[in-house]
Design a protein around this motif. Sequence first.
Motif, short mmCIF file in Angstrom:
data_model
loop_
_atom_site.label_atom_id
_atom_site.label_comp_id
_atom_site.label_asym_id
_atom_site.label_seq_id
_atom_site.Cartn_x
_atom_site.Cartn_y
_atom_site.Cartn_z
N ILE A 64 9.68 17.26 17.03
CA ILE A 64 8.42 16.53 16.87
C ILE A 64 7.94 16.52 15.41
CG2 ILE A 64 7.62 16.80 19.23
CD1 ILE A 64 5.85 19.09 18.27
N ILE A 65 7.16 15.48 15.10
CA ILE A 65 6.63 15.28 13.76
C ILE A 65 5.19 15.82 13.73
CG2 ILE A 65 5.98 13.50 12.07
CD1 ILE A 65 8.16 11.71 13.38
N SER A 66 4.84 16.50 12.63
CA SER A 66 3.48 17.03 12.53
C SER A 66 2.56 16.02 11.84
CB SER A 66 3.50 18.32 11.72
OG SER A 66 4.24 19.30 12.40
N GLU A 67 1.26 16.24 11.99
CA GLU A 67 0.26 15.39 11.32
C GLU A 67 0.55 15.33 9.83
OE1 GLU A 67 -3.50 17.06 12.25
OE2 GLU A 67 -3.50 16.31 14.31
N GLY A 68 0.41 14.13 9.27
CA GLY A 68 0.62 13.97 7.83
C GLY A 68 2.06 14.05 7.39
N GLN A 69 3.01 13.98 8.34
CA GLN A 69 4.43 14.17 7.99
C GLN A 69 5.31 12.95 8.23
OE1 GLN A 69 5.89 17.46 6.84
NE2 GLN A 69 3.78 17.19 6.21
N ALA A 70 4.73 11.86 8.74
CA ALA A 70 5.57 10.69 9.03
C ALA A 70 5.77 9.86 7.76
CB ALA A 70 4.92 9.84 10.12
N PHE A 87 -0.97 10.75 11.35
CA PHE A 87 0.36 11.38 11.24
C PHE A 87 1.11 10.91 9.99
CE2 PHE A 87 1.55 13.98 14.93
CZ PHE A 87 0.39 13.84 15.67
N LEU A 88 0.57 9.87 9.32
CA LEU A 88 1.28 9.28 8.18
C LEU A 88 1.12 10.13 6.93
CD1 LEU A 88 2.91 6.65 7.59
CD2 LEU A 88 0.77 5.68 6.70
N LYS A 89 2.24 10.24 6.16
CA LYS A 89 2.17 10.88 4.85
C LYS A 89 1.28 10.04 3.95
CE LYS A 89 6.59 13.21 4.33
NZ LYS A 89 8.01 13.02 3.97
N GLU A 90 0.74 10.65 2.92
CA GLU A 90 -0.15 9.91 2.04
C GLU A 90 0.54 8.70 1.43
OE1 GLU A 90 -2.39 12.71 -0.30
OE2 GLU A 90 -3.32 11.04 -1.39
N GLU A 91 1.80 8.87 1.06
CA GLU A 91 2.52 7.75 0.42
C GLU A 91 3.38 7.00 1.43
OE1 GLU A 91 4.97 11.48 -0.05
OE2 GLU A 91 2.89 10.87 0.17
N GLY A 92 3.13 7.21 2.73
CA GLY A 92 3.98 6.61 3.77
C GLY A 92 3.72 5.12 4.00
N THR A 93 4.59 4.54 4.81
CA THR A 93 4.51 3.11 5.12
C THR A 93 4.02 2.91 6.55
OG1 THR A 93 6.35 2.61 3.65
CG2 THR A 93 5.87 0.98 5.35
N LEU A 94 3.10 1.96 6.70
CA LEU A 94 2.60 1.64 8.03
C LEU A 94 2.99 0.20 8.35
CD1 LEU A 94 0.82 2.31 10.51
CD2 LEU A 94 -1.13 1.48 9.19
N ILE A 95 3.79 0.03 9.40
CA ILE A 95 4.13 -1.32 9.86
C ILE A 95 3.34 -1.55 11.14
CG2 ILE A 95 5.99 -2.81 10.69
CD1 ILE A 95 7.94 -0.94 9.12
N VAL A 96 2.52 -2.59 11.14
CA VAL A 96 1.66 -2.77 12.31
C VAL A 96 1.72 -4.20 12.86
CG1 VAL A 96 -0.36 -2.95 10.78
CG2 VAL A 96 -0.73 -2.60 13.21
N ASN A 97 1.99 -4.25 14.16
CA ASN A 97 1.99 -5.51 14.89
C ASN A 97 0.53 -5.87 15.17
OD1 ASN A 97 2.48 -7.65 16.58
ND2 ASN A 97 3.26 -6.40 18.28
N ARG A 98 0.13 -7.10 14.83
CA ARG A 98 -1.29 -7.47 15.00
C ARG A 98 -1.69 -7.67 16.47
NH1 ARG A 98 -0.77 -10.52 9.87
NH2 ARG A 98 -0.29 -12.40 11.04
N GLN A 99 -0.72 -7.57 17.38
CA GLN A 99 -1.02 -7.75 18.80
C GLN A 99 -2.13 -6.81 19.28
OE1 GLN A 99 2.50 -7.35 21.20
NE2 GLN A 99 1.41 -7.67 23.13
N VAL A 100 -2.97 -7.35 20.17
CA VAL A 100 -4.05 -6.56 20.77
C VAL A 100 -3.78 -6.40 22.26
CG1 VAL A 100 -6.49 -6.60 21.43
CG2 VAL A 100 -5.82 -7.26 19.10
N ILE A 101 -3.74 -5.17 22.73
CA ILE A 101 -3.68 -4.92 24.17
C ILE A 101 -4.89 -4.04 24.50
CG2 ILE A 101 -2.35 -3.95 26.09
CD1 ILE A 101 0.19 -4.42 24.44
#
Lengths: 192, 591
Positions: A64-70, A87-101
């Motif tokens: 498992i991945i810890s908070e701030g480690q992805a 969970f994202l590292k400060e310099e990490g990348t976020l890919i987000v699908n704009r879909q709403v559910i």
Amino acid sequence: MLKEMNILIVGVGGQGTILASKILADVAQQQGYDVKVSEIHGMAQRGGSVVTQVRMGEKIYAPIISEGQADIILAFEQLEALRWVHFLKEEGTLIVNRQVIEPVPVLLGLQPYPAGIIEKLKAHVKDVIDLDALDIAGKCGNKKAVNVVLMGVLAKKMNIPREVWDRALDNKVPARFLELNKQAFEAGWMAG
Amino acid sequence: MRALLTGNEAIARGAYEYGVKVAVGYPGTPSTEILENIAKYEGIKAQWSPNEKVAMEVGAGASIGGARVIVTMKHVGVNVAADPLFTFSYTGVNGGLVLISADDPGMHSSQNEQDNRNYARFAKIPMFEPSDSGECKEMMGEALKVSEVYDTPVMLRTTTRIAHSQSLVELKEPGEITVKEYVKDSGKFVMIPAHARQRRVIVEERLARLKEYAESCPFNEIQMRDARVGIIASGAAYQYVREVMPNVSVLKLGMTYPLPEKLIKDFAARVKHLFVVEELDPFLQDQVALMGLKVRGKDLFSNIGELSPKLIAEKFYSLEETRDFVEKAFLAQPQAWALQDNIPVRPPVMCPGCPHRGVFYVLNKMKLTVMGDIGCYTLGTLPPLEAMDACICMGASIGSALGMEKAHPEMRSKIVSVIGDSTFMHSGITGLLDIAYNKGTTATIILDNRTTAMTGHQEHPGTGKTLQQEETFAVDIPKLVQALGIRRIKVVDPFDLDNLQKILAEETEAAEPSVIIAQRPCALLDKSGGKPLTVDAGACIGCKRCMKLGCPALVAGPEKVSVNAALCTGCGLCAQTCNVGAIRKEGEGIA
């Protein structure tokens, strides 16, 4: 050799996050990395918030991945991106699908679906890739291929040759859906 | 060849490689996929049993007959199987038998979080705990060997993080399946008191020998690094410790009952500060402390829920003697903006088109006291349906309804129980027999969706197919119920709300017990689905009555309701709740 790469795939039960993690793990294996994948089944599959964690590198211990480690979070849905972004590292990348559910409390009118999620994420995370993967999948012929569109975007972001990804699709996607999924992957790759 | 396998797949592979002939269990997260994967291997007889007790008994019989056996279940399943297990510990085995207990710290999909390592000590049998998929496979082999050499059933315990995490496994060719000769030996296998008293002594002698084995068990290993800190850990906790504190000394335990006392004392003598890191109960720590060693653990880590690398990092960073060994990256605190207070939760819900939804809607409307059971339909307790008063364990609904009636005779016509078809087969039958025999009058509702839906659609004696997809007979539920002594039996369509309510009213009023069988296949299996419904915005008065169904395909706008056509299966329940006829199938006029 890559020391370590942590990828969190988040979404809603039924969106196909598991196939996505299988493709990713296959890629890691082809690269000769040690790899661990963790996911939760059971009650969560019934439309709940789901998360799959993929870790690859020279030697991986914890599944498992810890908070701030992805290094990368691949979010299949906006609200889930917001729920897991810590969970994202400060310099990490976020890919987000704009879909709403909309989750049940929102459907029932008890709570609003938060407004301006994408803007908020962009204000705080330097590297955000947002796209309407549902629309792209639809144009490829089947909205269910949204997961593979998103894999295409992720693939573009990772420093691994395209042919490795193509082999992973061959290995993991059932033959009768392969053509559609290759198109969807290509569309994601181009959008990324 | 190396393959990426979940812990469950690896256990199945281990059974295959190490000559298991009979595999039996009852589905339950996170154990289910073990048998599903074993079923695909040639030469292994794999089956679901109606419950874990029966599975354990089938396993015991096969073992006595000389076959190697694996019995699988989730942690709470071992409670059901405990009766045969404890005595099978006395008889011992012929062919090796490994009982898998898949525990669920953090209760991702369970009603409690018991630590089943305690069962090993309680039943006086050895316990193995793998820490990744590779060990899941290899420990199967070792556990089967230990079972046969020491003449004992063996437990192998996973947790959700082991069962459902994937890691790389080296695959080998399967060994031959050999079945040992069966020789009648009633002194060993018939536990009348005279025999049991003899076996009782053997169990203690066996434990002493197993303690010796534990000292040299290949899965118990001292890893000396910096001697200032020594940590004893097993399972997922071991992996977390390696990640967070790469430079400390570790005693990795793969066999956690009985413990290797010499190895532990040796390790303790070589390190300055001794800790145990373990999830749930202080199972290891208490035993280590009883050896007279100074050890810390549960003063730092809760006995509630899962551990994580971050939690371990924070606790060890807070101690002066361990602070310098902690990888600082795990101490990173999430930024304040990222921790949102008002994110709507996304709880699991009954699927659109779920045949159980109508039953719970009516139960709620009729304000009945509902004793519930384990399965998807437990979700009927959540808003907006909120139609369940209790849920204890598999099969408890019917018995607890009888108990409620005994305590409150005046509530007689207000109490019902609900139970799924698979759960009814598991342990509902005896409860219903109790109602009939002991003159209960409550109505029992069997939610018959023709499968074991919650765990992913396994077969059961009502489906007419075995795990390995052979055709078999299907239990006739109405006839079975009749044979148990129930005279009032009604089969209803849960999508017909008016009729459902009428039957429920009649059956709860009746002065004798009744069974209502609400029959419709699971929405995830029945793809026949009708056209989606639509809402006539002109006719909708915004009363939101339909929203009481809690259907994810219905969306409450600020004023009017709409239907998400992509999710709607056309079951038509919402149309029945609408007083103004605003909801209808595409192409239909206003009723």
